[in-house]
Scaffold this motif. Structure first.
Motif, short mmCIF file in Angstrom:
data_model
loop_
_atom_site.label_atom_id
_atom_site.label_comp_id
_atom_site.label_asym_id
_atom_site.label_seq_id
_atom_site.Cartn_x
_atom_site.Cartn_y
_atom_site.Cartn_z
N LEU A 163 0.76 -1.26 0.28
CA LEU A 163 0.07 0.08 0.03
C LEU A 163 0.91 1.25 0.06
N ALA A 164 1.99 1.40 0.89
CA ALA A 164 2.92 2.26 0.91
C ALA A 164 3.46 2.74 -0.74
N GLU A 165 3.83 1.57 -1.33
CA GLU A 165 4.24 1.74 -2.59
C GLU A 165 3.31 2.30 -3.61
N TYR A 166 2.15 1.92 -3.33
CA TYR A 166 0.95 2.07 -4.24
C TYR A 166 0.52 3.48 -4.30
N HIS A 167 0.73 4.11 -2.97
CA HIS A 167 0.16 5.46 -2.88
C HIS A 167 1.38 6.73 -2.81
N ASP A 168 2.65 6.13 -3.32
CA ASP A 168 3.84 7.18 -3.43
C ASP A 168 3.90 7.46 -4.76
N PRO A 169 3.85 8.81 -5.18
CA PRO A 169 4.08 9.14 -6.54
C PRO A 169 5.44 8.85 -7.16
N LEU A 170 6.36 8.74 -6.17
CA LEU A 170 7.83 8.76 -6.76
C LEU A 170 8.15 7.21 -6.78
N ASN A 171 7.21 6.45 -6.38
CA ASN A 171 7.78 4.80 -6.43
C ASN A 171 7.12 4.46 -7.76
N ARG A 172 7.97 3.52 -8.47
CA ARG A 172 7.37 3.03 -9.68
C ARG A 172 6.17 2.15 -9.64
N ARG A 173 5.92 1.86 -8.34
CA ARG A 173 4.39 1.01 -8.24
C ARG A 173 3.35 1.78 -7.83
N PHE A 174 3.60 2.94 -8.05
CA PHE A 174 2.37 3.97 -7.74
C PHE A 174 1.06 3.71 -8.60
N HIS A 175 0.19 3.37 -8.00
CA HIS A 175 -1.08 2.99 -8.62
C HIS A 175 -0.96 1.70 -9.64
N ALA A 176 0.03 0.85 -9.50
CA ALA A 176 0.12 -0.33 -10.28
C ALA A 176 -0.96 -1.14 -9.70
N GLN A 177 -2.02 -1.32 -10.68
CA GLN A 177 -2.97 -2.07 -9.93
C GLN A 177 -2.84 -3.69 -9.68
N PRO A 178 -2.00 -4.30 -10.39
CA PRO A 178 -1.71 -5.75 -9.86
C PRO A 178 -0.72 -5.75 -9.11
N ASN A 179 -0.21 -4.60 -8.17
CA ASN A 179 0.84 -4.61 -7.19
C ASN A 179 0.46 -5.73 -5.73
N ALA A 180 1.56 -6.53 -5.97
CA ALA A 180 1.26 -7.64 -4.82
C ALA A 180 2.73 -8.03 -4.22
N CYS A 181 2.89 -8.90 -3.24
CA CYS A 181 3.98 -9.51 -2.93
C CYS A 181 3.66 -10.90 -2.09
N PRO A 182 4.63 -11.61 -1.68
CA PRO A 182 4.43 -13.05 -1.07
C PRO A 182 3.29 -12.99 0.00
N VAL A 183 3.37 -11.81 0.45
CA VAL A 183 2.61 -11.64 1.87
C VAL A 183 1.13 -11.66 1.42
N CYS A 184 0.77 -10.71 0.33
CA CYS A 184 -0.72 -10.43 0.29
C CYS A 184 -1.23 -10.68 -1.25
N GLY A 185 -0.31 -11.18 -1.99
CA GLY A 185 -0.78 -11.65 -3.52
C GLY A 185 -0.84 -12.97 -3.65
N PRO A 186 -1.26 -13.22 -5.06
CA PRO A 186 -1.59 -14.70 -5.56
C PRO A 186 -0.50 -15.66 -5.14
N ARG A 187 -0.61 -16.98 -5.24
CA ARG A 187 0.21 -17.85 -4.87
C ARG A 187 0.00 -19.08 -5.87
#
Length: 755
Positions: A163-187
């Motif tokens: 979420l922090a990446e998703y909301h940071d305009p200086l991060n390349r994952r800002f509003h990346a809709q498929p953003n995920a990681c091993p903790v919260c994403g698909p498996r």
């Protein structure tokens, strides 16, 4: 004193879901601008204010430094009065009309790839890594606007770090809709044919199974692939047996370009195509004595390779170490499986294991396929990685839904001066593929917010797509098959007015009710005249003649020898048993179940069978493909004789007679095949010359599936150019029926305009 200026900018194209707003934000900070940026229904809107020079540099940088996946269609700038203010912000999206575009699915970017293989990164070996510069788009979007709730990622709530990446305009994952990681994403998970989970690490167990020669169904971005060790002849043979795919070549996956180049002759351009974000399959000439199993591409001088196009493929390719067969996960004539339950049902008789995951695929998209022609890419299939990118149309037109033809079906939707071709859907010979076409039509209309004003379909009254189109409750325009081919090539080359169209394919319903396929047309989008065609042959057995080319060879011989057909000392005559010959002759004599065709494809079938290259086929176009492969090993020589009548009928009967004579004298079959190709090219150029004399036209478009034949196409194009013609070929859409819908759409719109 300072000279502040303010401007409003409206940008359309593929500028949403690709990191465009944070890119604008970072540029604004760099050039010390104030203002705002937001998404709209049509694209991106910006208001920016600052020093005049800074504002100008900002406008240039928008185009020059755009994110990797962005495609700017148009950029409109309007000067405004300065309004003052401090800072630059990203505003919430505003709904203002329609006209947005969706990014295709794309390969993993270099930054994500570095993280994928970095043991210190929290996404180390995570098979769903992505950012705004890469990853799935078209295949996971369920609706608009393109926000996470309207994707198949909606059920995965982001963890605090994501979420922090998703909301940071200086991060390349800002509003990346498929953003995920091993903790919260698909498996990942590995299951057997019954759907039971296999214990252990799914990736490692799948790799172990592949090393043991087992077949693994792998869920990708747009559907399932069937994977097997490409160097294990028994495993490849088992895949062929289970899939009931006797000889059609399999595509392969390799880890990197160096690996690909050890198996094929890969040019610089082919390497760039393989390495592009689209990740198509590229056909390249085989190197001799490779370790790849012969059944991967039997009787074929070419291999189809792709590089990894998603994180899981990168992990598989690097983990396995050698080339893997990576072929579409489907049954014969059915579309690629993309739903998990569907894959288990369809592929349990083929795959031993299923490497799957819990992220749904919303839209199936098969792989794109490309080969080089005259040093330029030529699509054989335009699908994943390229769809739904817009194609420029010759001008503004009404919105049309065009439904393509029966084989290699694609759809085309138009809006304004742009056309949107769908992904490859397949051959509309069964309910499953037809259902896929219907789903794609609804989905594209919803995503692109296009309400078509009319429907275009093939002239053939019995095609499933024709029946579907006529049931949509919109005005319908029936478009002749070869006219659509001509218009498709004209449209992608930006041509208007009239041209000569040389349209060569296997089958198309003609205006006179016969089967066309070797056509010389003159006309444009408004209409056409048939100014010539290949001499007609009968197709003994009707559709059976397509699957059994020996029938076309015997038909060509019947034109020469009549009832004496079976007295000819040719191997192909032995394909019909003595007791069946009287009935076969009666078919040809009376035209019983033996329709007439001017098809160039059937002529190539006939010569392939005469040379005993292929009497029967197991996949579409096999006889012609193998005849081309044989011809490529032959020496150039003079063309065989042929006839051109006053009516523009191109008769290759004399060439067939000369081929039979050469066979009798023992001439090398490869030289015969090469001479035949040169003969067809010479005949085409002569007919075009006669049409130019009569019509004054010197522009020629080449379209139809036969123009996938590199040898013939280069010969025809070179000879026409040497004769003073301006020659136009396909580059952006396939010459086969996969590009036909584009031509249908433009023709139908012009018809509406003039009524």
């Amino acid at each position: 004193m300072t000279s502040r200026e303010r401007a409003s900018l409206e940008i359309d194209g593929i500028v949403q879901g690709v990191g465009f707003r944070p890119f604008v934000y970072r540029l604004a900070l760099r050039f010390r601008l104030s203002g705002w940026v937001r998404n709209t229904g049509q694209g991106v809107q910006i208001e920016a204010e600052g020093e005049g020079g800074d504002l100008l540099a900002f406008c240039h940088a928008l185009r020059d430094e755009a994110p990797p996946l962005a495609v700017i269609g148009s950029l409109k700038i309007e000067n405004l009065a300065p309004a003052g203010g401090e800072g630059f912000v990203i505003l919430d999206s505003a709904k203002a009309g329609t006209g947005g575009e969706i990014s295709p699915d794309c390969n993993v970017c270099d930054d994500c790839l570095a993280e994928l293989f970095d043991p210190g990164n929290r996404r180390y070996l995570y098979p769903f890594i992505n950012c705004t510069n890469c990853g799935p788009r078209y295949s996971i979007i369920t609706g608009i606007p393109y926000d996470r709730p309207a994707t198949t990622m909606a059920g995965f709530a982001m963890c605090d770090n994501c979420l922090a990446e998703y909301h940071d305009p200086l991060n390349r994952r800002f509003h990346a809709q498929p953003n995920a990681c091993p903790v919260c994403g698909p498996r990942l998970s590995l299951v057997d044919r019954a759907g039971a989970v296999v214990a252990g690490d799914p990736l490692e167990r799948a790799l172990a199974a592949l090393r043991e020669g087992r077949i693994v169904a792998v869920k990708g971005v747009g559907g399932y692939h069937l994977a097997v060790d490409a160097c294990n002849e028994a495993a490849v043979g088992l895949l062929r047996h289970r899939k009931k795919r006797d000889e059609k070549p399999f595509a392969m996956l390799a880890a990197d370009l160096d690996s690909v180049r050890s198996f094929v002759q890969c040019s610089e351009l082919e390497g760039r195509l393989l390495s592009g974000v689209e990740r198509p399959i590229v056909l390249m000439r085989k190197r001799p004595q490779t370790p790849i199993a012969e059944p991967v591409a039997p009787g074929n001088g070419w291999f189809g390779f792709m590089l990894p196009g998603n994180p899981l493929q990168h992990l598989l390719a690097h983990g396995f170490g050698g080339p893997l067969v990576m072929t579409s996960g489907n049954l014969s004539d059915e579309p690629i499986a993309y739903r998990d339950d569907e894959a288990l049902r369809m592929l349990s008789g083929i795959a031993d294991l299923f490497l799957t995951n819990d992220r749904e695929i919303h839209t199936r998209t098969d792989d794109s396929v490309i080969r080089l022609y005259r040093g330029e890419p030529l699509f054989l299939r335009r699908s994943r990685g390229y769809v739904p990118r817009a194609l420029a149309l010759p001008g503004e037109q009404a919105s049309v839904l065009a439904l393509g033809a029966e084989l290699k079906a694609t759809l085309c939707l138009t809006r304004g001066n742009r056309g949107f071709l769908s992904q490859h859907i397949g051959d509309l010979k069964n309910a499953a593929t037809m259902s896929s076409l219907e789903e794609s039509a609804v989905h594209l209309q919803r995503l692109l917010e296009i309400g078509p004003e009319l429907v275009a379909h093939d002239l053939h009254p019995d095609y499933l797509s024709t029946v579907y189109g006529q049931g949509l409750g919109l005005p319908c325009v029936a478009v002749q098959h070869h006219h659509a081919h001509m218009a498709s090539c004209m449209a992608e080359n930006g041509l208007d007015g009239e041209t000569i169209g040389v349209i060569l394919d296997g089958t198309g319903y003609g205006s006179d009710g016969t089967i066309w396929g070797g056509e010389f047309l003159v006309g444009g989008y408004q209409g056409f005249e048939r100014r010539g065609h290949f001499a007609q042959l009968r197709m003994p057995g009707g559709d059976a003649a397509v699957k059994e080319p020996y029938r076309m060879a015997l038909s060509a011989l019947y034109r020469l020898h009549g009832d004496g057909l079976f007295r000819q000392p040719l191997a192909v005559c032995g394909q019909v048993q003595e007791g069946d010959r009287p009935l076969f002759l009666k078919m040809l004599e009376k035209g019983i179940n033996a329709p007439l065709t001017s098809s160039c494809g059937r002529l190539f079938d006939a010569v392939s069978a005469l040379l005993s290259v292929r009497h029967r086929i197991s996949y579409e176009g096999q006889a012609a493909i193998e005849l081309e492969a044989l011809a490529e090993t032959g020496s150039p020589s003079e063309p065989y004789p042929y006839l051109v009548t006053d009516g523009g009928v191109l008769d290759f009967g004399p060439a067939v007679a000369a081929i039979c004579s050469d066979l009798a004298t023992g001439r090398n079959r490869s030289d015969i095949a090469r001479a035949f190709h040169r003969t067809v090219a010479a005949g085409i150029v002569e007919v075009c010359g006669g049409i130019r004399t009569a019509s004054g036209q010197d522009r020629v478009v080449l379209s139809g599936g036969v123009f996938q034949n590199r040898l013939l196409t280069e010969d025809v194009a070179d000879k026409l150019a040497a004769s003073g013609f301006k020659v136009y070929c396909h580059r952006l859409v396939p010459p086969n029926d996969g590009g036909l819908a584009l031509g249908q759409a433009v023709i139908a719109a012009r018809f509406l305009q003039e009524t």
